[in-house]
Design a protein around this motif. Sequence first.
Motif, PDB file in Angstrom:
ATOM      1  N   ASP A  47      69.678  40.369  48.375  1.00  0.00           N
ATOM      2  CA  ASP A  47      68.640  40.750  49.480  1.00  0.00           C
ATOM      3  C   ASP A  47      67.123  40.712  49.112  1.00  0.00           C
ATOM      4  O   ASP A  47      66.284  40.918  49.715  1.00  0.00           O
ATOM      5  CB  ASP A  47      68.798  42.250  50.195  1.00  0.00           C
ATOM      6  CG  ASP A  47      68.636  43.343  49.232  1.00  0.00           C
ATOM      7  OD1 ASP A  47      68.231  42.889  47.869  1.00  0.00           O
ATOM      8  OD2 ASP A  47      69.443  44.318  49.186  1.00  0.00           O
ATOM      9  N   GLY A  48      66.918  40.095  47.845  1.00  0.00           N
ATOM     10  CA  GLY A  48      65.442  39.811  47.622  1.00  0.00           C
ATOM     11  C   GLY A  48      65.076  41.070  46.634  1.00  0.00           C
ATOM     12  O   GLY A  48      64.045  41.002  45.771  1.00  0.00           O
ATOM     13  N   SER A  49      65.589  42.241  46.623  1.00  0.00           N
ATOM     14  CA  SER A  49      65.063  43.351  45.911  1.00  0.00           C
ATOM     15  C   SER A  49      65.483  43.101  44.337  1.00  0.00           C
ATOM     16  O   SER A  49      66.322  42.410  44.245  1.00  0.00           O
ATOM     17  CB  SER A  49      65.661  44.643  46.337  1.00  0.00           C
ATOM     18  OG  SER A  49      66.975  44.621  46.150  1.00  0.00           O
ATOM     19  N   VAL A  50      64.661  43.822  43.504  1.00  0.00           N
ATOM     20  CA  VAL A  50      65.031  43.719  42.207  1.00  0.00           C
ATOM     21  C   VAL A  50      65.557  45.121  41.609  1.00  0.00           C
ATOM     22  O   VAL A  50      64.899  45.865  41.730  1.00  0.00           O
ATOM     23  CB  VAL A  50      63.776  43.218  41.375  1.00  0.00           C
ATOM     24  CG1 VAL A  50      64.073  43.298  39.959  1.00  0.00           C
ATOM     25  CG2 VAL A  50      63.193  42.076  41.946  1.00  0.00           C
ATOM     26  N   ALA A  51      66.814  44.996  40.863  1.00  0.00           N
ATOM     27  CA  ALA A  51      67.165  46.020  40.447  1.00  0.00           C
ATOM     28  C   ALA A  51      67.064  46.163  38.967  1.00  0.00           C
ATOM     29  O   ALA A  51      67.287  45.007  38.200  1.00  0.00           O
ATOM     30  CB  ALA A  51      68.863  46.107  40.658  1.00  0.00           C
ATOM     31  N   ALA A  52      66.962  47.174  38.490  1.00  0.00           N
ATOM     32  CA  ALA A  52      66.791  47.310  36.798  1.00  0.00           C
ATOM     33  C   ALA A  52      68.099  47.269  36.098  1.00  0.00           C
ATOM     34  O   ALA A  52      69.201  47.602  37.114  1.00  0.00           O
ATOM     35  CB  ALA A  52      66.276  48.848  36.681  1.00  0.00           C
ATOM     36  N   PRO A  53      68.476  46.775  34.873  1.00  0.00           N
ATOM     37  CA  PRO A  53      69.578  46.709  34.444  1.00  0.00           C
ATOM     38  C   PRO A  53      70.196  48.125  34.280  1.00  0.00           C
ATOM     39  O   PRO A  53      69.308  48.927  33.960  1.00  0.00           O
ATOM     40  CB  PRO A  53      69.113  46.166  32.929  1.00  0.00           C
ATOM     41  CG  PRO A  53      67.915  45.671  32.995  1.00  0.00           C
ATOM     42  CD  PRO A  53      67.167  46.257  34.214  1.00  0.00           C
ATOM     43  N   ASN A  54      71.495  48.317  34.272  1.00  0.00           N
ATOM     44  CA  ASN A  54      72.317  49.521  34.167  1.00  0.00           C
ATOM     45  C   ASN A  54      73.063  49.475  32.998  1.00  0.00           C
ATOM     46  O   ASN A  54      74.335  48.931  33.077  1.00  0.00           O
ATOM     47  CB  ASN A  54      72.802  49.544  35.369  1.00  0.00           C
ATOM     48  CG  ASN A  54      73.599  51.117  35.589  1.00  0.00           C
ATOM     49  OD1 ASN A  54      73.799  51.525  34.605  1.00  0.00           O
ATOM     50  ND2 ASN A  54      74.076  51.463  36.714  1.00  0.00           N
ATOM     51  N   PRO A  55      72.711  49.941  31.728  1.00  0.00           N
ATOM     52  CA  PRO A  55      73.558  49.997  30.552  1.00  0.00           C
ATOM     53  C   PRO A  55      74.870  50.605  30.852  1.00  0.00           C
ATOM     54  O   PRO A  55      76.029  50.101  30.314  1.00  0.00           O
ATOM     55  CB  PRO A  55      72.766  50.840  29.643  1.00  0.00           C
ATOM     56  CG  PRO A  55      71.546  50.854  30.106  1.00  0.00           C
ATOM     57  CD  PRO A  55      71.546  50.925  31.626  1.00  0.00           C
ATOM     58  N   ALA A  56      74.971  51.817  31.550  1.00  0.00           N
ATOM     59  CA  ALA A  56      76.264  52.429  31.805  1.00  0.00           C
ATOM     60  C   ALA A  56      77.130  51.573  32.426  1.00  0.00           C
ATOM     61  O   ALA A  56      78.264  51.162  32.150  1.00  0.00           O
ATOM     62  CB  ALA A  56      75.943  53.719  32.482  1.00  0.00           C
ATOM     63  N   ALA A  57      76.847  50.811  33.708  1.00  0.00           N
ATOM     64  CA  ALA A  57      77.568  49.880  34.140  1.00  0.00           C
ATOM     65  C   ALA A  57      77.991  48.796  33.349  1.00  0.00           C
ATOM     66  O   ALA A  57      79.263  48.333  33.302  1.00  0.00           O
ATOM     67  CB  ALA A  57      77.001  49.384  35.547  1.00  0.00           C
ATOM     68  N   LYS A  58      77.106  48.223  32.453  1.00  0.00           N
ATOM     69  CA  LYS A  58      77.710  47.107  31.793  1.00  0.00           C
ATOM     70  C   LYS A  58      78.659  47.349  30.634  1.00  0.00           C
ATOM     71  O   LYS A  58      79.621  46.804  30.332  1.00  0.00           O
ATOM     72  CB  LYS A  58      75.952  47.003  30.787  1.00  0.00           C
ATOM     73  CG  LYS A  58      75.945  45.393  30.339  1.00  0.00           C
ATOM     74  CD  LYS A  58      74.755  45.250  29.418  1.00  0.00           C
ATOM     75  CE  LYS A  58      74.002  43.895  30.380  1.00  0.00           C
ATOM     76  NZ  LYS A  58      72.423  44.061  29.687  1.00  0.00           N
ATOM     77  N   HIS A  59      78.539  48.794  29.845  1.00  0.00           N
ATOM     78  CA  HIS A  59      79.315  49.321  29.031  1.00  0.00           C
ATOM     79  C   HIS A  59      80.789  49.434  29.886  1.00  0.00           C
ATOM     80  O   HIS A  59      81.940  49.086  29.320  1.00  0.00           O
ATOM     81  CB  HIS A  59      79.080  50.677  28.602  1.00  0.00           C
ATOM     82  CG  HIS A  59      78.030  50.684  27.488  1.00  0.00           C
ATOM     83  ND1 HIS A  59      78.381  49.754  26.539  1.00  0.00           N
ATOM     84  CD2 HIS A  59      76.601  51.111  27.418  1.00  0.00           C
ATOM     85  CE1 HIS A  59      76.961  49.658  25.629  1.00  0.00           C
ATOM     86  NE2 HIS A  59      76.162  50.674  26.286  1.00  0.00           N
ATOM     87  N   GLY A  60      80.728  49.875  31.084  1.00  0.00           N
ATOM     88  CA  GLY A  60      81.902  49.994  31.874  1.00  0.00           C
ATOM     89  C   GLY A  60      82.533  48.734  32.010  1.00  0.00           C
ATOM     90  O   GLY A  60      83.749  48.646  31.801  1.00  0.00           O
ATOM     91  N   ALA A  61      81.936  47.687  32.404  1.00  0.00           N
ATOM     92  CA  ALA A  61      82.386  46.580  32.692  1.00  0.00           C
ATOM     93  C   ALA A  61      83.109  45.934  31.393  1.00  0.00           C
ATOM     94  O   ALA A  61      84.244  45.538  31.466  1.00  0.00           O
ATOM     95  CB  ALA A  61      81.387  45.516  32.918  1.00  0.00           C
TER      96      ALA A  61
END
Lengths: 95, 408
Positions: A47-61
């Motif tokens: 949608d064009g918005s910019v999200a900050a990286p999410n380390p918790a989600a990264k670890h979960g992945a």
Amino acid sequence: MDIDLSSIFSSSLNVLLTGLVLGAGLPLLFSVGIVLADRGAGGELADGSVAAPNPAAKHGARAIFVLVALIVLYGLLFITRKSISHYLGIDLPLG
Amino acid sequence: MTGELVILLLLIVTAVAFDFTNGFHDTGNAMATSIATGALKPKTAVTLSAILNLIGGFLSVEVAVTVTTSVLRIQDSDTGALLAGLDAQTAMFIIFAGLVGGILWNLATWLFGLPSSSSHALFGGLLGAGLAALGTSGINWSGLAAKVVIPGLLSPFIALVIAAIGVWLVFRVTRRVREARREKGFRAGQIATASLVSLAHGTGDAQKTMGVIALGMIAHGSLTSQEILEDGLPVWIIVVCAGAIALGTYLGGWRIIRTLGKGLVELDSPQGMAAEASSAAIILTSSHLGMALSTTHVATGSIIGSGVGRPGARVRWGVAGRMVVGWLMTLPAAAIVGAVTYFVGSLIGGVAGAVVIFAILVAAAALIYRRSQRQKVDADNVNDEWEAGQAGADAPAETVPAPAAQGV
């Protein structure tokens, strides 16, 4: 001619249920990993918005991908269990 | 060299040829989805699949020496030894003619780009040869129904349901994931699942040919089931069979890959991954759960399911319907070829009979190959658009082959 229909039915049901758990469950788990990896990376969204990286989600992945890899590894050992026992003399406690 | 040894040698060469067709007929089961979605380049895919089939072949330690018992009554179902009262030459001719039926049906379906089960083709050939040689009493009818026909009818539906649910879940969960990331992530998953299917194929299918060769040698008297039980199969059988199935896989049945990857459904990587995951799960667990399923039926069901489960996707039911017709024809068609081959062989009899059968096989195979060269499908055009109606399996598949005419 005697055909044991009930045993055919019960093995089909077993195949279906096991297949659902592994064949549909694992892709589902993997998909959750993909979603988390996508969130974790941040950046510009659709949608064009910019999200900050999410380390918790990264670890979960990462944890999910490792888990899926382990299950696949189990699958490999499962296929090769008889050969491993035959050639290496190790009887793996699988299934 | 005695006459029976000549027959045995021709039988072994034919069995290895069957193993080879088994390889290229089934490359698509594992790799069609990865090739269609671009997760792997066509040549890379068949190379990977060939290596895994080779490894799988070498991993076969459980000898399928009782391979014929599910359709025929020529072997003891426990030891694999020939039943009393069956002479060596009749037994070898039954196996030989059965293999010819299996090979010719495999080649005919390949020509038309139809994925069909190599095990059903072999069983069909053996069935016909057995009927011709021994009459109805030589057939294990309940085994045929319970171990071949009913699982063959059920397995595509089971696979379809599992893959459809898998795909639906995958798209539901990942609907907000950015497209590029989704494609990339699922490509990795696709390659992993396709590799599992290839490995499982090598372990399962190479064994069948090993069993057939072992049975031929038992019939001839150069091997006993006792020896196999004690020392395992002679190593050369394992080496030759694993090699033949891997070589076949490497050459790639491009016509069939094309039908599976492009003809049924337009695939993208999440679908490909879900389809192969469904196939891998079913193929790996089914024999353990008491139901030996054909890789081809499962893989095709899964790919169709990946189209059914994805919202908005279109399944080409016409193509699927032609496949089903092919499947239904596999047993009877291979049986007719097997029976005719047996009649020809036993009518002439002895070494001459075996040589004539072998010559018919070579001539028919050459004819089918020459016909296939008129519309080549290879690594370069395997992914061409299906609808454009250009080269490939599309055009010939319009006409479903008449069973016997395609065979001999």
